[in-house]
Scaffold this motif. Structure first.
Motif, PDB file in Angstrom:
ATOM      1  N   VAL A  31       1.062  -1.237   0.139  1.00 29.97           N
ATOM      2  CA  VAL A  31       0.123  -0.007   0.024  1.00 29.97           C
ATOM      3  C   VAL A  31       0.881   1.408  -0.105  1.00 29.97           C
ATOM      4  CG1 VAL A  31      -1.629   1.400   1.275  1.00 29.97           C
ATOM      5  CG2 VAL A  31      -1.967  -1.086   1.124  1.00 29.97           C
ATOM      6  N   MET A  32       2.002   1.238   0.770  1.00 21.80           N
ATOM      7  CA  MET A  32       2.895   2.484   0.720  1.00 21.80           C
ATOM      8  C   MET A  32       3.656   2.551  -0.366  1.00 21.80           C
ATOM      9  SD  MET A  32       2.648   3.633   3.864  1.00 21.80           S
ATOM     10  CE  MET A  32       1.077   2.938   3.564  1.00 21.80           C
ATOM     11  N   ARG A  33       3.772   1.774  -1.288  1.00 11.47           N
ATOM     12  CA  ARG A  33       4.335   1.690  -2.570  1.00 11.47           C
ATOM     13  C   ARG A  33       3.253   2.366  -3.847  1.00 11.47           C
ATOM     14  NH1 ARG A  33       6.733  -3.074  -1.120  1.00 11.47           N
ATOM     15  NH2 ARG A  33       9.123  -2.842  -0.758  1.00 11.47           N
ATOM     16  N   ARG A  34       2.175   2.070  -3.682  1.00 17.72           N
ATOM     17  CA  ARG A  34       0.941   2.334  -4.799  1.00 17.72           C
ATOM     18  C   ARG A  34      -0.116   2.847  -3.857  1.00 17.72           C
ATOM     19  NH1 ARG A  34       3.289  -2.647  -5.376  1.00 17.72           N
ATOM     20  NH2 ARG A  34       4.304  -2.849  -7.451  1.00 17.72           N
ATOM     21  N   PRO A  35       0.085   3.979  -3.146  1.00 15.11           N
ATOM     22  CA  PRO A  35      -1.381   4.305  -2.326  1.00 15.11           C
ATOM     23  C   PRO A  35      -2.343   4.808  -3.378  1.00 15.11           C
ATOM     24  CG  PRO A  35       0.516   6.054  -2.247  1.00 15.11           C
ATOM     25  CD  PRO A  35       1.041   4.799  -2.882  1.00 15.11           C
ATOM     26  N   LEU A  36      -2.096   5.600  -4.415  1.00 16.94           N
ATOM     27  CA  LEU A  36      -3.130   6.052  -5.299  1.00 16.94           C
ATOM     28  C   LEU A  36      -4.011   4.980  -5.746  1.00 16.94           C
ATOM     29  CD1 LEU A  36      -4.353   8.713  -6.409  1.00 16.94           C
ATOM     30  CD2 LEU A  36      -2.827   8.503  -8.356  1.00 16.94           C
ATOM     31  N   VAL A  37      -3.289   3.545  -6.281  1.00 18.67           N
ATOM     32  CA  VAL A  37      -3.991   2.593  -6.717  1.00 18.67           C
ATOM     33  C   VAL A  37      -5.045   2.153  -5.881  1.00 18.67           C
ATOM     34  CG1 VAL A  37      -3.890   0.379  -7.708  1.00 18.67           C
ATOM     35  CG2 VAL A  37      -2.391   2.309  -8.681  1.00 18.67           C
ATOM     36  N   TYR A  38      -4.507   1.806  -4.695  1.00 18.10           N
ATOM     37  CA  TYR A  38      -5.474   1.444  -3.671  1.00 18.10           C
ATOM     38  C   TYR A  38      -6.247   2.204  -3.182  1.00 18.10           C
ATOM     39  CZ  TYR A  38      -2.430  -2.712  -2.673  1.00 18.10           C
ATOM     40  OH  TYR A  38      -1.533  -3.871  -2.935  1.00 18.10           O
ATOM     41  N   ALA A  39      -6.228   3.472  -3.153  1.00 17.75           N
ATOM     42  CA  ALA A  39      -7.095   4.532  -2.669  1.00 17.75           C
ATOM     43  C   ALA A  39      -8.477   4.613  -3.780  1.00 17.75           C
ATOM     44  CB  ALA A  39      -6.527   5.729  -2.278  1.00 17.75           C
ATOM     45  N   VAL A  40      -7.919   4.648  -4.803  1.00 24.45           N
ATOM     46  CA  VAL A  40      -9.053   4.677  -6.029  1.00 24.45           C
ATOM     47  C   VAL A  40      -9.819   3.503  -6.034  1.00 24.45           C
ATOM     48  CG1 VAL A  40      -9.541   5.172  -8.605  1.00 24.45           C
ATOM     49  CG2 VAL A  40      -7.811   6.492  -7.285  1.00 24.45           C
ATOM     50  N   LEU A  42      -6.659  -1.175   3.625  1.00 26.20           N
ATOM     51  CA  LEU A  42      -6.151  -0.539   2.353  1.00 26.20           C
ATOM     52  C   LEU A  42      -6.556   0.948   2.281  1.00 26.20           C
ATOM     53  CD1 LEU A  42      -7.634  -3.656   0.122  1.00 26.20           C
ATOM     54  CD2 LEU A  42      -5.224  -3.203   1.204  1.00 26.20           C
ATOM     55  N   LEU A  43      -7.734   1.195   2.490  1.00 25.94           N
ATOM     56  CA  LEU A  43      -8.089   2.749   2.038  1.00 25.94           C
ATOM     57  C   LEU A  43      -7.261   3.631   3.184  1.00 25.94           C
ATOM     58  CD1 LEU A  43      -9.498   4.673   0.358  1.00 25.94           C
ATOM     59  CD2 LEU A  43     -11.727   4.248   1.787  1.00 25.94           C
ATOM     60  N   VAL A  44      -7.509   3.517   4.415  1.00 20.44           N
ATOM     61  CA  VAL A  44      -7.115   4.415   5.489  1.00 20.44           C
ATOM     62  C   VAL A  44      -5.609   4.511   5.644  1.00 20.44           C
ATOM     63  CG1 VAL A  44      -6.484   4.753   7.901  1.00 20.44           C
ATOM     64  CG2 VAL A  44      -8.872   3.971   7.029  1.00 20.44           C
ATOM     65  N   PRO A  45      -4.680   3.434   5.212  1.00 22.26           N
ATOM     66  CA  PRO A  45      -3.138   3.741   4.947  1.00 22.26           C
ATOM     67  C   PRO A  45      -2.973   4.264   3.619  1.00 22.26           C
ATOM     68  CG  PRO A  45      -3.899   1.312   5.073  1.00 22.26           C
ATOM     69  CD  PRO A  45      -5.043   1.927   5.534  1.00 22.26           C
ATOM     70  N   ALA A  46      -3.613   3.897   2.735  1.00 19.16           N
ATOM     71  CA  ALA A  46      -3.410   4.533   1.441  1.00 19.16           C
ATOM     72  C   ALA A  46      -3.647   6.128   1.411  1.00 19.16           C
ATOM     73  CB  ALA A  46      -4.310   3.884   0.324  1.00 19.16           C
ATOM     74  N   MET A  47      -4.620   6.701   2.224  1.00 17.19           N
ATOM     75  CA  MET A  47      -5.024   7.833   2.286  1.00 17.19           C
ATOM     76  C   MET A  47      -4.083   8.583   2.833  1.00 17.19           C
ATOM     77  SD  MET A  47      -7.356   8.603   0.167  1.00 17.19           S
ATOM     78  CE  MET A  47      -7.651  10.312   0.788  1.00 17.19           C
ATOM     79  N   MET A  48      -3.593   8.137   4.193  1.00 15.56           N
ATOM     80  CA  MET A  48      -2.727   8.440   5.023  1.00 15.56           C
ATOM     81  C   MET A  48      -1.365   8.795   4.495  1.00 15.56           C
ATOM     82  SD  MET A  48      -3.585   7.144   8.890  1.00 15.56           S
ATOM     83  CE  MET A  48      -2.380   8.265   9.690  1.00 15.56           C
ATOM     84  N   ARG A  49      -0.813   7.546   3.634  1.00 15.61           N
ATOM     85  CA  ARG A  49       0.365   7.789   2.863  1.00 15.61           C
ATOM     86  C   ARG A  49       0.277   8.864   1.723  1.00 15.61           C
ATOM     87  NH1 ARG A  49       4.539   8.767   0.078  1.00 15.61           N
ATOM     88  NH2 ARG A  49       5.697   7.208  -0.856  1.00 15.61           N
ATOM     89  N   LEU A  50      -0.773   9.184   1.078  1.00 16.43           N
ATOM     90  CA  LEU A  50      -0.938  10.289   0.215  1.00 16.43           C
ATOM     91  C   LEU A  50      -0.769  11.714   0.884  1.00 16.43           C
ATOM     92  CD1 LEU A  50      -3.674   8.863  -2.294  1.00 16.43           C
ATOM     93  CD2 LEU A  50      -1.233   9.091  -2.675  1.00 16.43           C
ATOM     94  N   MET A  51      -1.520  11.809   1.974  1.00  9.13           N
ATOM     95  CA  MET A  51      -1.531  13.018   2.783  1.00  9.13           C
ATOM     96  C   MET A  51      -0.138  13.311   3.563  1.00  9.13           C
ATOM     97  SD  MET A  51      -5.565  13.289   4.132  1.00  9.13           S
ATOM     98  CE  MET A  51      -5.498  11.740   5.079  1.00  9.13           C
ATOM     99  N   GLY A  52       0.652  12.407   3.558  1.00  8.01           N
ATOM    100  CA  GLY A  52       1.830  12.795   4.301  1.00  8.01           C
ATOM    101  C   GLY A  52       1.824  13.362   5.586  1.00  8.01           C
ATOM    102  N   ARG A  53       2.665  14.211   6.094  1.00  4.95           N
ATOM    103  CA  ARG A  53       2.784  14.860   7.113  1.00  4.95           C
ATOM    104  C   ARG A  53       1.577  15.814   7.486  1.00  4.95           C
ATOM    105  NH1 ARG A  53       7.600  14.968   9.726  1.00  4.95           N
ATOM    106  NH2 ARG A  53       7.108  16.582  10.958  1.00  4.95           N
TER     107      ARG A  53
END
Length: 762
Positions: free
Chosen positions: A363-372, A674-685
């Protein structure tokens, strides 16, 4: 605070257990008397609505006109046969007058609506004695065996409002016993597999038993203060058992983890209370706040669920934060006693960490794919909710073959439509029969109406019954109610429109008007609690949006399964034409709270890692890896509890059980993993952002677990051995862990890598 509480319980563990034991004895003796103290099925009407006013006015002026009991007679000859009439009248005359206040038949009224199309069936409408629902239910139970006794070659079945209510009450009580008998052995087996030992596995189950007895006691006490629906026992039982086992799982898992680190028992318990205990407290308050939203509604069913649910949640919290820590303090390392296949359990534990670790880093490598992908799936599943048809709770909630349901189906298919559930128009303020007749003619001319007839008159009050062709809970019938209300009243008179269909219209209006306040209360309180727990204004908003997506998908599946009939054969029920509006409201607040339970547990671990390392991506990945197996296990246990109640023969209880089980499965997998960690990866700090004043407020009053990270000290990030081999080439010997241990050797695979290690981009 939680650290000090853990040490206090450790020092006074035996006193805590002694008090808890005395409370359990009281709960076992007095609390189990709850079943005789609750009100019967019902409580879905809206007090103060136009329909309620119509019923009250008509009852005061004209007497009751409800179909308490409908006895369906079937013969080989027609109703024109004198022997047919004699058999029916003889059976009705034998009923005790102390329980049956009156009876109406084809022969006493001359109304053709009492006769089926082939003239071989007829029905009698009984009015039971009793000043309230409980008294009429008692009257029905007293004559139940005599209602179907009829000679002359006829057969008889009993249905109607009171008969349906009594059958639902009895099924609800028996369903609890069966559900617990199914759930308890399965829960014990799963807990043994999860913990790998009998002692550790028994502790969450013990807290579950405490929660059940505690919820019975709370409901019994509430029943002395207000009306509490019989369904509150079913709902609070599986809610209490599920939450208690989840909380027990979180606490016992963390305590064992602290013991493995070599901490003394008191320190391990203090650390457990400071982390898992804090999570349980925040989660419990969040769930209770969510359930408190039910108190905003007027319907007694929802209000009693709110009171019972809040009391149950606090019983679960009390057990998890007092009784369970005391038991852990007494057991100490013996919590790992009586192991079951110890080596296999260890292998499963390692395999689980590796599996969730791989998911986290994927999920950390492909956050956008998982989030969508996850968002698209949830939105697609929620689509069928747009096709929902609202209705009431009636005999359709009972299993096929039940007499009450068979009578209701016969009334809809073999007799004029809505013969016993017409739209009722109560006219007050005039005795002008000509004006009332003209008003009735205008009603009969409405599109969809069949006929209108006067069914009672006294002084200046007249009741008209409007029969129609549509199903009583269809959109056509609801539109007809509005058209009837729009028809001008006779000169100088007032009209109140009621009946079963009008009750649903009023219920929808009442619920719709309260929903914005529910959203404000639950959303606002959740936002404040999550901010105080994690110091961010972004994470609470993200959590609320994620929960709404999950809830939309759940309600879409409920429509697909229960209204449209998919999986009806597998789940053994007959699809229903309409869903009672109170049920999605009840599911909404319970699922919102339970979803926040898992959200708080996940974010607590992520925040713990973020405070330690200061790295968002690493914290998210480590949080998912370390909580994935526990959250999934907790969800599985909750699904077993709810799934057992999904075996209920009452369709709307089965619907709540199946809907919540599906929702929890989606929440623990698609959303939390999947969705929560993907969104948190995309939003960063930005996840941890708060305006300056709020950030200072959090530092002063926030409910934090560990001190914030010191940026002057070298930081390390836990990753998989493969990631260590890939990224550890930049390690230097002067780097060190915050806890004083040395960093990984560049040539030796380890689960830790220093701050300098690059992370793959999404």
């Amino acid at each position: 605070m939680f650290d000090r509480w853990g040490r206090w319980v450790h020092r006074r563990r035996r006193w805590v257990l002694a008090v808890a034991g005395a409370a359990l004895v009281f709960a076992g003796v007095w609390g189990t008397g709850v079943f005789g103290a609750l009100s019967s099925a019902g409580g879905f009407e809206t007090p103060g609505s136009e329909g309620a006013k119509a019923a009250k006015i008509a009852e005061q002026a004209l007497g009751r006109d409800a179909a308490d009991v409908v006895i369906l007679y079937q013969g080989e000859t027609t109703v024109d046969d004198p022997s047919y009439r004699a058999s029916v009248e003889r059976a009705l005359a034998a009923l005790p007058s102390g329980q049956v206040a009156g009876a109406a038949t084809y022969w006493t009224t001359g109304e053709p609506q009492y006769v089926s199309g082939d003239r071989t069936s007829t029905y009698a409408v009984l009015e039971l004695a009793g000043a309230d629902d409980a008294a009429r239910a008692d009257a029905y139970r007293a004559v139940e065996g005599e209602l179907t006794e009829v000679g002359g070659g006829l057969t008889a079945k009993a249905g109607g409002d009171v008969a349906t209510s009594v059958v639902i009450d009895d099924r609800a009580a028996s369903d609890i016993v069966r559900a617990e008998a199914i759930a308890m052995p399965l829960l014990l087996a799963l807990l043994v597999l999860i913990f790998g030992g009998l002692v550790a596995a028994s502790l969450p189950l013990l807290i579950g038993g405490v929660a059940i007895l505690g919820s019975f006691t709370a409901l019994h006490a509430l029943a002395h203060l207000t009306d509490v629906s019989i369904f509150a026992v079913n709902i609070t039982t599986f809610l209490g058992l599920g939450l208690a086992i989840d909380y027990g799982l979180f606490m016992v898992s963390r305590f064992r983890e602290e013991l493995r680190r070599g901490r003394p028992v008191e320190d391990a318990l203090a650390a457990t209370m400071n982390t898992a205990g804090r999570t349980v407290a925040v989660s419990g308050v969040t769930v209770a706040v969510s359930l408190s939203g039910l108190l905003l509604f007027d319907q007694n069913f929802l209000v009693s669920m709110g009171y019972g649910g809040i009391a149950t949640v606090f019983v679960c919290m009390l057990g998890a934060l007092t009784v369970l820590p005391a038991l852990l303090a007494v057991l100490g390392p013996k919590v790992n006693a009586l192991p079951v296949r110890r080596r296999a359990a260890r292998r499963r534990h390692r395999a689980s960490r590796g599996w969730w670790g791989r998911i986290a880093y994927s999920v950390m490598r492909r956050p956008l794919v998982y989030a969508v992908a996850a968002t698209a799936l949830l939105v697609a599943l929620g689509g069928p909710f747009l096709r929902i048809n609202w209705g009431g709770v009636d005999a359709a909630a009972l299993p096929d073959g039940t007499d009450a349901r068979a009578v209701a189906e016969a009334m809809e298919t073999r007799f004029p439509r809505n013969a016993t559930s017409p739209i009722s128009a109560v006219v007050t303020g005039t005795s002008d029969r000509a004006a009332i007749g003209a008003y009735g003619d205008r009603l009969a001319e409405l599109p969809g109406a069949a006929d209108a007839a006067v069914t009672g008159a006294s002084g200046t009050t007249t009741r008209l019954a409007l029969r129609y062709d549509a199903a009583p809970y269809s959109e056509t019938a609801r539109d007809l109610v509005q058209k009837v209300r729009d028809v001008p009243a006779p000169p100088g008179a007032q009209v109140h429109v009621g009946g079963a269909t009008a009750d649903v219209v009023d219920e929808l209006d009442g619920l719709g008007g309260t929903l914005p306040w529910l959203a404000l209360l639950v959303g606002g309180a959740t936002f404040v609690l999550l901010f105080l727990a994690f110091g961010s204004v972004v994470l609470p908003l993200k959590a609320i949006v994620m929960n709404m997506l999950s809830l939309a998908a759940t309600f879409g599946l409920v429509v697909l399964i229960f209204q449209e009939g998919h999986l009806s054969g597998l789940l053994d029920f007959t699809p229903i034409d309409a869903i009672a509006p109170a049920m999605p409201i009840l599911m909404l607040v319970m699922l919102f709270g339970i979803s926040m339970d898992y959200e708080v547990f996940l974010l607590s671990r992520i925040r713990e890692e973020y405070d330690r390392t200061g790295l968002n991506t690493a914290a998210v990945a480590a949080g998912v890896e370390r909580t994935g197996s526990i959250i999934t296990s907790a969800a599985l246990l909750f699904i077993v509890v709810i799934g057992a109640f999904a075996t209920s023969g009452i369709t709307f209880i089965k619907m709540v059980g199946v809907g919540m089980a599906v929702a929890i499965l989606m929440d623990a997998t698609v959303v939390r993993a999947l969705l929560v960690p993907a969104m948190m990866r995309l939003m960063g700090r930005a996840n941890w952002w708060a305006p300056g004043p709020l950030a200072r407020l959090y530092r002063r009053y926030g409910i934090s677990e560990v001190p914030a990270a010191d940026p002057r000290k070298p930081l390390v990030v836990p990753v998989t051995p493969r990631e260590t081999e890939r990224h550890s080439t930049g390690t230097t010997s002067r780097d060190a862990y915050r806890d004083g241990s040395r960093p990984a050797d560049p040539k030796t695979p380890s689960r830790d890598v220093p701050l300098e290690a690059p992370w793959p981009r999404g």
